[in-house]
Motif scaffolding. Structure first.
Motif: not given
Length: 201
Positions: A166-176
């Motif tokens: 009920r909020h959102g998503i986080y995604v990550w990587g080596e850079d933007l």
């Protein structure tokens, strides 16, 4: 090493891109770039600004807990979770948006969203076939330490994403750029799962 000025320019451009997609409506969502890993320092978008109108200066430096020494700028409330994700994963950038499909997917599958046998999984860094990918879901809350603990408990190095119910998503990587590509592909995958009611055993 990324400078604060470089990070500000990059974060403003990425924020405008996501706002145009409708994934950062109003002032919602936040992005970060790691400035240095030891000790961990991140440039995070400031709180309360329209993400489609950020300038290069609308960033603030925080530590691994999301705290800042800046007397004026206020970091996003979720800066502490950005710090935890970067600390645990070694990521160079973390993006958090409020795209609709991921939130609906977390509602349908609160135990984790299962995806497999979809070509777009390759864009998320996984195999297109015979590779079960489970996107973890954690309950929402306002204490970033609690959310960070929940994230770390279910962390897998081959699954660079987290859904907060009920909020959102986080995604990550080596850079933007890598984080963006992973997010774009995962949003498509989650939209597919929601619209076809597939993605769960």
């Amino acid at each position: 090493m990324t400078t604060l000025a470089e990070a500000g320019r990059a974060l403003a451009l990425e924020s405008a891109r996501y706002a145009a997609l409708g994934w950062m409506r109003g002032t919602a969502g936040n992005l970060s770039v790691v400035l240095e890993h030891d000790p961990l320092r991140l440039a995070v978008t400031v709180s309360g600004r329209d993400k489609g109108e950020l300038t290069d200066d609308d960033v603030v430096v925080v530590d691994a807990t999301g705290a800042t020494t800046d007397p004026v700028k206020v970091p996003s409330a979720e800066a502490g979770l950005h710090g935890r994700i970067a600390s645990v994963s070694g990521a160079g950038a973390v993006v958090h948006v409020h795209a609709f499909a991921p939130v609906v997917a977390a509602e349908y599958w609160p135990g984790g969203v299962e995806l497999r046998d979809l070509e777009m999984l390759k864009g998320f860094g996984r195999a297109a076939h015979d590779d079960l990918v489970t996107i973890p879901v954690i309950p929402n809350g306002q204490d970033m330490r609690v959310l960070g603990d929940a994230f770390e408990a279910g962390y897998r190095s081959d699954t660079p994403a987290l859904l907060v119910a009920r909020h959102g998503i986080y995604v990550w990587g080596e850079d933007l750029r890598q984080a963006r590509h992973r997010l774009e592909c995962l949003e498509w995958l989650l939209r597919f799962a929601v619209e076809t009611k597939r993605g769960v055993a």
